[in-house]
Design a protein around this motif. Structure first.
Motif, mmCIF file in Angstrom:
data_model
loop_
_atom_site.group_PDB
_atom_site.id
_atom_site.type_symbol
_atom_site.label_atom_id
_atom_site.label_comp_id
_atom_site.label_asym_id
_atom_site.label_seq_id
_atom_site.Cartn_x
_atom_site.Cartn_y
_atom_site.Cartn_z
ATOM 1 N N GLY A 59 0.818 -1.213 0.000
ATOM 2 C CA GLY A 59 0.000 0.000 0.000
ATOM 3 C C GLY A 59 0.847 1.255 0.000
ATOM 4 O O GLY A 59 0.511 2.250 -0.663
ATOM 5 N N GLU A 60 1.956 1.234 0.722
ATOM 6 C CA GLU A 60 2.869 2.378 0.740
ATOM 7 C C GLU A 60 3.439 2.639 -0.656
ATOM 8 O O GLU A 60 3.566 3.792 -1.086
ATOM 9 C CB GLU A 60 3.999 2.108 1.732
ATOM 10 C CG GLU A 60 4.985 3.246 1.878
ATOM 11 C CD GLU A 60 6.129 2.918 2.833
ATOM 12 O OE1 GLU A 60 6.988 3.794 3.027
ATOM 13 O OE2 GLU A 60 6.165 1.796 3.368
ATOM 14 N N ASP A 63 0.710 4.297 -2.699
ATOM 15 C CA ASP A 63 0.586 5.717 -2.355
ATOM 16 C C ASP A 63 1.747 6.531 -2.917
ATOM 17 O O ASP A 63 1.556 7.642 -3.438
ATOM 18 C CB ASP A 63 0.535 5.882 -0.836
ATOM 19 C CG ASP A 63 -0.806 5.471 -0.246
ATOM 20 O OD1 ASP A 63 -1.821 5.570 -0.950
ATOM 21 O OD2 ASP A 63 -0.828 5.052 0.932
ATOM 22 N N SER A 192 -5.106 2.575 0.834
ATOM 23 C CA SER A 192 -3.945 2.759 -0.041
ATOM 24 C C SER A 192 -4.118 2.031 -1.372
ATOM 25 O O SER A 192 -3.665 2.505 -2.413
ATOM 26 C CB SER A 192 -2.672 2.261 0.656
ATOM 27 O OG SER A 192 -2.354 3.051 1.771
ATOM 28 N N ARG A 225 -6.790 11.343 4.439
ATOM 29 C CA ARG A 225 -6.654 10.231 3.500
ATOM 30 C C ARG A 225 -7.997 9.767 2.937
ATOM 31 O O ARG A 225 -8.019 8.911 2.057
ATOM 32 C CB ARG A 225 -5.949 9.055 4.182
ATOM 33 C CG ARG A 225 -4.516 9.313 4.589
ATOM 34 C CD ARG A 225 -3.864 8.047 5.092
ATOM 35 N NE ARG A 225 -3.883 7.007 4.061
ATOM 36 C CZ ARG A 225 -3.704 5.711 4.286
ATOM 37 N NH1 ARG A 225 -3.495 5.283 5.525
ATOM 38 N NH2 ARG A 225 -3.733 4.842 3.304
#
Length: 461
Positions: A59-60, A63, A192, A225
């Motif tokens: 997910g990072e 993003d 994400s 977010r």
């Protein structure tokens, strides 16, 4: 009659608490039988800590790809291939599993016994007719995903965390029931990866076991977010719809989504294992122990998630090492539960050691507590990472720091220094004289202690 075997230590369960007990006991020249019904490594390696963090890293990356233009990099996120994401995740698990198998194989004094074990005597565990007798027995049977009355996870529309880890797609929308560590981590990863997420929490705030300021900071970040959350919303009813689920909460409010994740905590795996029959003192399914992790039965210990307290893999691991040394007569120091690091790996991360401000005031008196909060906006490494958050210190008046609380990207990597500060009962002036490399986020810890010591440098009034 079954086969009889005798050992110095019989460990029931091969998760972090169990295998740490076995490996440390073997190092101390004790013979060990470790019983595991599934795969060694337990929930943490196969269905918890490791796979969730792999998904959070994916997910990072997603993003970072979306936001790459902020850094002058032109990239476009064209989709998420969950088959490939799961392959990456499973590869990490496999590597860890093989490594652990190798460690256990190399520990010549550990015999790993596959199968479902049961305590059949105060010093005996039975596995498929085989009776393992130990001078000492260590119970380390772990935990399971709890649910609520009226909620029956089916793995299709209503998921536990185990189901969620095996999901082969990114859902369009998810309701996460529970705003604790598990709920916030899954909400973070799904957002994400592109899902619409709503968290329902029965208590007044997300991460209710953390310092209130940490909760508020995470809630602000989640709003930015686009993660929806509704505190003070106890669950009442679940219905299936043509396209997913409908959840009703207290007050009659209803929400609909494709999936529901039940993340209301984990319960101890103790039922049907012979604990009650052998007279072990239990409380709501947990095994009661003293501070040296001894049960009420002579030479029977318990470690990990079945012992009341924070259900953390590293807590179980440390308890396992402690019990092995206790059995070997090393007289190890009692583990301070408040000194065990706590981390939620959502974005932003939350990390803490020691007492919250509220707990410190309750224990020591409000007039004995001083706090200081250093905003990460003054930390240039945090600016490079484009993260917002803080380091908050809770100090006993004219005394040591008794609580450290951090929010921000990657602050989990600061928690080891925070643990040293707490466990060594360091005064602000003790930490203020340490040199923190520049530019690093660890400087935020240094700056906070400098301020409490009366000599702030990079702090604006």
């Amino acid at each position: 009659m079954g086969v009889s075997d005798e050992f110095d230590v019989v460990v029931l369960g091969g998760g972090p608490g169990g295998y740490a007990t076995a490996l440390r006991a073997a190092q101390l020249d004790l013979s060990v039988a470790m019983v595991e019904k599934d795969k060694v490594g337990g929930t943490c390696l196969h269905r918890g800590c490791i796979p969730t963090k792999a998904l959070l890293h994916a997910g990072e990356v997603a993003d970072a790809t979306r936001e790459s233009s902020q850094f002058g990099i032109q990239a476009e996120l064209t989709g998420v291939d969950m088959t490939a994401v799961n392959s990456y995740k499973d590869g990490v698990i496999t590597k860890g599993y093989r490594g652990l198998q190798g460690l256990l194989k190399a520990a010549k004094r550990v015999t790993t016994v596959e199968g479902a074990g049961r305590l059949v005597g105060p010093n005996t565990v039975e596995v498929a007719g085989r009776r393992l007798t130990g001078r000492h027995v260590v119970l380390a049977t772990g935990s399971y995903s709890r649910t609520l009355p009226g909620l029956e996870p089916d793995g299709e529309r209503v998921l536990t965390s185990e189901h969620a880890l095996a999901l082969d797609r990114v859902p369009a929308s998810v309701i996460v029931l529970g705003g604790g560590i598990i709920g916030c981590e899954f909400a973070s990863v799904w957002r994400s990866l592109g899902a619409e997420v709503t968290i329902l929490e029965a208590l007044p705030r997300l991460l209710p076991t953390e310092d209130e300021d940490s909760s508020k900071q995470v809630q602000r970040a989640f709003r930015r977010r686009g993660i929806n959350f509704k505190p003070d919303r106890p669950f009442e009813k679940l219905e299936h719809t043509d396209s997913g689920v409908r959840v009703t909460v207290a007050g009659g409010e209803t929400l609909e989504a494709e999936l529901l994740l039940v993340a209301v905590g984990r319960g101890p795996v103790t039922d049907g294992l012979g604990y009650d029959e052998q007279g072990i003192t239990m409380e709501r399914g947990f095994v009661r122990t003293d501070e040296r992790l001894r049960t009420n039965l002579p030479n029977v210990y318990a470690v990990g998630d079945i012992v009341p307290g924070p259900q953390l893999a590293h807590r179980g691991f440390q308890q396992g090492v402690f019990v092995a040394e206790e059995i070997a007569g090393r007289n190890p120091a009692v583990i301070d539960e408040d000194g065990i690091p706590r981390i939620t790996y959502c974005e932003p991360e939350v990390a803490s050691v020691g007492l919250s401000e509220a707990a410190a005031k309750e224990r020591h008196g409000a007039d004995q507590i001083t706090t200081y909060t250093y905003n990460l906006g003054g930390n240039l490494k945090s600016s490079i990472l484009k993260t917002q958050g803080f380091v908050k210190l809770v100090r006993l008046a004219d005394g040591p720091v008794v609580g450290l609380h951090m929010v921000g990207s990657r602050v989990s990597e600061l928690v080891s220094e925070a643990q040293l500060i707490y466990n060594w009962e360091a005064f602000p002036q003790d930490v203020a004289q340490l040199v923190h490399a520049h530019p690093t986020q660890s400087e935020a810890l240094g700056e906070a202690h400098l301020a409490l010591a009366g000599k702030p440098l990079h702090v604006h009034d």
